[in-house]
Design a protein around this motif. Structure first.
Motif, PDB file in Angstrom:
ATOM      1  N   UNK A 139      -1.445 -10.243  -5.766  1.00 49.56           N
ATOM      2  CA  UNK A 139      -1.829  -9.205  -4.809  1.00 49.56           C
ATOM      3  C   UNK A 139      -2.843  -9.754  -3.807  1.00 49.56           C
ATOM      4  N   UNK A 140      -2.700  -9.376  -2.543  1.00 43.79           N
ATOM      5  CA  UNK A 140      -3.611  -9.856  -1.497  1.00 43.79           C
ATOM      6  C   UNK A 140      -5.016  -9.285  -1.698  1.00 43.79           C
ATOM      7  N   UNK A 141      -6.011  -9.989  -1.188  1.00 45.59           N
ATOM      8  CA  UNK A 141      -7.404  -9.544  -1.344  1.00 45.59           C
ATOM      9  C   UNK A 141      -7.660  -8.173  -0.719  1.00 45.59           C
ATOM     10  N   UNK A 142      -7.173  -7.894   0.521  1.00 46.98           N
ATOM     11  CA  UNK A 142      -7.407  -6.545   1.076  1.00 46.98           C
ATOM     12  C   UNK A 142      -6.815  -5.444   0.204  1.00 46.98           C
ATOM     13  N   UNK A 143      -5.638  -5.703  -0.388  1.00 46.42           N
ATOM     14  CA  UNK A 143      -5.023  -4.701  -1.247  1.00 46.42           C
ATOM     15  C   UNK A 143      -5.803  -4.554  -2.555  1.00 46.42           C
ATOM     16  N   UNK A 144      -6.398  -5.650  -3.020  1.00 44.17           N
ATOM     17  CA  UNK A 144      -7.218  -5.577  -4.233  1.00 44.17           C
ATOM     18  C   UNK A 144      -8.391  -4.620  -4.045  1.00 44.17           C
ATOM     19  N   UNK A 145      -8.988  -4.642  -2.852  1.00 43.73           N
ATOM     20  CA  UNK A 145     -10.118  -3.746  -2.553  1.00 43.73           C
ATOM     21  C   UNK A 145      -9.674  -2.291  -2.653  1.00 43.73           C
ATOM     22  N   UNK A 146      -8.514  -1.972  -2.079  1.00 42.14           N
ATOM     23  CA  UNK A 146      -8.016  -0.591  -2.103  1.00 42.14           C
ATOM     24  C   UNK A 146      -7.658  -0.157  -3.516  1.00 42.14           C
ATOM     25  N   UNK A 147      -7.058  -1.065  -4.282  1.00 45.64           N
ATOM     26  CA  UNK A 147      -6.705  -0.729  -5.660  1.00 45.64           C
ATOM     27  C   UNK A 147      -7.954  -0.484  -6.494  1.00 45.64           C
ATOM     28  N   UNK A 148      -8.983  -1.305  -6.296  1.00 48.22           N
ATOM     29  CA  UNK A 148     -10.219  -1.146  -7.056  1.00 48.22           C
ATOM     30  C   UNK A 148     -10.825   0.233  -6.827  1.00 48.22           C
ATOM     31  N   UNK A 149     -10.801   0.693  -5.590  1.00 51.71           N
ATOM     32  CA  UNK A 149     -11.371   2.012  -5.279  1.00 51.71           C
ATOM     33  C   UNK A 149     -10.626   3.107  -6.034  1.00 51.71           C
ATOM     34  N   UNK A 150      -9.297   3.004  -6.076  1.00 52.00           N
ATOM     35  CA  UNK A 150      -8.503   4.016  -6.776  1.00 52.00           C
ATOM     36  C   UNK A 150      -8.779   3.987  -8.276  1.00 52.00           C
ATOM     37  N   UNK A 189       0.829  -1.204   0.000  1.00 47.07           N
ATOM     38  CA  UNK A 189       0.000   0.000   0.000  1.00 47.07           C
ATOM     39  C   UNK A 189       0.863   1.253   0.000  1.00 47.07           C
ATOM     40  N   UNK A 190       1.909   1.252   0.820  1.00 39.99           N
ATOM     41  CA  UNK A 190       2.816   2.400   0.864  1.00 39.99           C
ATOM     42  C   UNK A 190       3.555   2.564  -0.454  1.00 39.99           C
ATOM     43  N   UNK A 191       3.947   1.445  -1.079  1.00 38.16           N
ATOM     44  CA  UNK A 191       4.651   1.509  -2.352  1.00 38.16           C
ATOM     45  C   UNK A 191       3.771   2.107  -3.445  1.00 38.16           C
ATOM     46  N   UNK A 192       2.499   1.769  -3.419  1.00 37.27           N
ATOM     47  CA  UNK A 192       1.585   2.257  -4.458  1.00 37.27           C
ATOM     48  C   UNK A 192       1.135   3.697  -4.215  1.00 37.27           C
ATOM     49  N   UNK A 193       0.763   4.004  -2.976  1.00 33.59           N
ATOM     50  CA  UNK A 193       0.123   5.297  -2.689  1.00 33.59           C
ATOM     51  C   UNK A 193       1.012   6.267  -1.924  1.00 33.59           C
ATOM     52  N   UNK A 205     -11.500   3.091  -9.707  1.00 31.99           N
ATOM     53  CA  UNK A 205     -12.853   3.576  -9.963  1.00 31.99           C
ATOM     54  C   UNK A 205     -12.942   5.093  -9.812  1.00 31.99           C
ATOM     55  N   UNK A 206     -12.327   5.626  -8.760  1.00 25.39           N
ATOM     56  CA  UNK A 206     -12.490   7.034  -8.442  1.00 25.39           C
ATOM     57  C   UNK A 206     -11.323   7.896  -8.919  1.00 25.39           C
ATOM     58  N   UNK A 207     -10.210   7.265  -9.263  1.00 30.61           N
ATOM     59  CA  UNK A 207      -9.005   7.973  -9.679  1.00 30.61           C
ATOM     60  C   UNK A 207      -8.561   8.971  -8.612  1.00 30.61           C
ATOM     61  N   UNK A 208      -8.723   8.583  -7.359  1.00 25.89           N
ATOM     62  CA  UNK A 208      -8.279   9.386  -6.232  1.00 25.89           C
ATOM     63  C   UNK A 208      -7.727   8.450  -5.157  1.00 25.89           C
ATOM     64  N   UNK A 209      -6.776   8.957  -4.359  1.00 21.82           N
ATOM     65  CA  UNK A 209      -6.187   8.133  -3.304  1.00 21.82           C
ATOM     66  C   UNK A 209      -5.637   9.040  -2.205  1.00 21.82           C
ATOM     67  N   UNK A 210      -5.307   8.446  -1.060  1.00 25.20           N
ATOM     68  CA  UNK A 210      -4.634   9.153   0.019  1.00 25.20           C
ATOM     69  C   UNK A 210      -3.348   8.403   0.352  1.00 25.20           C
ATOM     70  N   UNK A 212     -12.503  -6.405  -9.767  1.00 25.18           N
ATOM     71  CA  UNK A 212     -11.200  -5.869 -10.149  1.00 25.18           C
ATOM     72  C   UNK A 212     -10.749  -6.462 -11.482  1.00 25.18           C
ATOM     73  N   UNK A 213     -11.025  -7.738 -11.697  1.00 25.00           N
ATOM     74  CA  UNK A 213     -10.659  -8.381 -12.960  1.00 25.00           C
ATOM     75  C   UNK A 213     -11.303  -7.661 -14.141  1.00 25.00           C
ATOM     76  N   UNK A 214     -12.587  -7.351 -14.042  1.00 28.25           N
ATOM     77  CA  UNK A 214     -13.265  -6.686 -15.157  1.00 28.25           C
ATOM     78  C   UNK A 214     -12.833  -5.234 -15.296  1.00 28.25           C
ATOM     79  N   UNK A 215     -12.418  -4.616 -14.184  1.00 30.15           N
ATOM     80  CA  UNK A 215     -11.914  -3.252 -14.261  1.00 30.15           C
ATOM     81  C   UNK A 215     -10.570  -3.219 -15.003  1.00 30.15           C
ATOM     82  N   UNK A 216      -9.741  -4.239 -14.779  1.00 27.77           N
ATOM     83  CA  UNK A 216      -8.421  -4.290 -15.423  1.00 27.77           C
ATOM     84  C   UNK A 216      -8.473  -4.823 -16.842  1.00 27.77           C
TER      85      UNK A 216
END
Length: 475
Positions: free
Chosen positions: A236-247, A198-202, A249-254, A289-293
């Motif tokens: 990628x772990x499932x919890x991280x997949x959830x966070x990536x999907x949100x980004x 998460x830190x590496x990505x965001x 979809x919304x193109x925003x992150x913290x 996430x699969x269909x988003x990618x």
């Protein structure tokens, strides 16, 4: 939300609506000039402009001025009946070389093809040469898909076995896209512990966790305006997949430890060697996430599916080695035939490594089947070595009779070349190849190799000295 990247200047409401809808479908983020009063770096990054009907010249000029410095290089889509057609297409116009004509009624296929042609023309030169090596049908198909998807911002999912060149696909798509002058940032999602990904990505803020002694940008920020390559996304772990999907979809992150929301404008290319559909069935990967990618899936063929490309691939690797100062190597028909029989579990990466290894061992040399590492040779090589005694025995004599010539030619050359050949040198090459095979088979033990070749150990030692093969004992 992603930054606005396509300016639409169109007075006709129906046409404007159809253009905006089609551009959205192609992965762009258009905005009508009439709805835009100002631009700023945080919300706008122009990549192209459409010019259609112009009812009020002054208003159209105001809208066109919104491009700012981008007007000097962005592609221009121009309606064929636009009042600005003569002005923009004139020979003296700085826009003439980057105009694509659009006909109405609008068709999606036509618009997509115009954009592809525009970018192909603008990229030109060095980038026009970027392509995957190979003339086989599978590789022609891969190159065609890359050309089709590169001009658009659609997410790409590259599938294929390890070593097939998935990251090269991502880099080529980036280099052939409008984002080519922005960063290409890659991250291997399987190589980074889940708690650090998460830190590496965001990125993270100072003090976000133990060891965070200063704020740090993540890969999304580093790739702003360019392309982010998520390699081995299937790990990628499932919890991280959830966070990536949100980004996505919304193109925003913290950032980790921060509360400031940041927008991101990146193109996503993901890759994996895993079967994601099976992973979804096993509960190891999120279907959403699969269909988003997987907007544009692109599957890389295994090397065993396009073995006809072996000679051209070897030639490409030789050129790369020459640029690094290594000597190139040539493969005989027998060596190539042996390589055709191999399964290539490591694919193109394995072939590249093999060519480099042989270039180090035999710089500027000719590689025969017996020079290949044992696993690449095929079954017939050991039998050839064991049957070499008669040939070597004949070559021990001074005379080179018809029997010698027949045996020698049969071993590696089936047809006499048009320009002929130096029989003495050719027979010497055969002898060297057989000695190398014997040494390989026996692990470099000279006594055992001599026994396999039906000759005295001292005779073999003399031949090793004669041909400069002493190093073969340590190879």
């Amino acid at each position: 939300m992603s930054k606005v990247d396509f300016l639409v200047i169109e007075s006709n409401e129906a046409r404007a609506e159809s253009i905006v809808s089609a551009l959205h479908f192609l992965g762009y983020h258009p905005q009508r000039g009439v709805d835009c009063t100002a631009t700023e770096e945080s919300t706008h990054a122009w990549r192209a402009v459409y010019v259609g009907s112009v009812e009020h010249a002054a208003e159209a000029e105001r809208q066109f001025a919104l491009l700012g410095d981008a007007a000097s290089h962005v592609p221009v889509l121009l309606a064929s009946d636009s009042q600005w057609a003569a002005r923009l297409c004139a020979a003296s116009s700085p826009f003439a070389a980057r105009i694509g004509m659009v006909e109405f009624p609008l068709r999606y296929e036509q618009l997509a093809e115009v954009m592809r042609s525009l970018y192909a023309r603008l990229l030109g030169g060095r980038r026009g040469e970027l392509r995957f090596v190979g003339d086989s049908s599978p590789m022609r198909h891969v190159n065609a898909l890359i050309r089709q998807v590169a001009p658009f911002d659609s997410s790409v999912l590259v599938l294929g076995e390890s070593g097939t060149g998935k990251e090269m696909v991502a880099r080529t798509i980036h280099e052939c896209s409008p984002r080519r002058d922005k960063p290409f940032v890659a991250i291997n999602c399987g190589a980074i512990p889940a708690e650090l990904l998460e830190s590496e990505l965001f990125g993270h803020e100072k003090g976000a966790f133990t060891g965070a002694i200063s704020a740090r940008k993540g890969r999304f920020e580093m790739a702003e305006g360019g392309t982010l390559f998520l390699d081995e996304i299937g790990d990628m772990s499932l919890p991280m997949q959830v966070k990536l999907l949100r980004v996505l979809q919304e193109r925003m992150f913290e950032r980790v430890g921060g509360n400031k929301t940041q927008r991101c404008d990146v193109r996503i290319i993901a890759a994996t060697h895993r079967n994601l559909e099976q992973a979804i069935a096993n509960g190891q990967f999120r279907e959403d996430l699969f269909y988003r990618l997987s907007v544009f899936p692109l599957e890389m063929p295994a090397l065993r599916e396009h073995l006809d490309d072996l000679p051209v691939l070897i030639g490409e690797f030789n050129q790369r080695l020459a640029r690094r100062g290594l000597g190139s190597v040539r493969f005989t028909a027998g060596a190539l035939n042996a390589l055709h029989q191999y399964a290539w579990p490591g694919n193109v990466r394995e072939l590249c490594n093999l060519v480099e290894r042989l270039a180090i061992l035999y710089p500027h040399g000719e590689i025969r089947a017996g020079d290949l590492p044992e696993k690449y040779r095929g079954r017939q090589v050991v039998e050839e070595v064991q049957g070499a005694a008669s040939l070597l025995a004949m070559m021990e004599g001074a005379a080179l009779d018809t029997q010698i010539t027949a045996a020698a030619v049969a071993s590696d050359v089936t047809v006499l070349p048009e320009g002929g050949l130096d029989l003495k040198d050719h027979l010497a090459d055969i002898e060297v190849g057989l000695i190398r095979q014997a040494l390989d088979v026996t692990g470099g033990v000279v006594a055992h190799a001599a026994k396999l070749l039906h000759m005295q150990r001292t005779t073999l030692v003399e031949k090793l000295r004669k041909y400069g093969l002493q190093n073969s004992l340590a190879a």
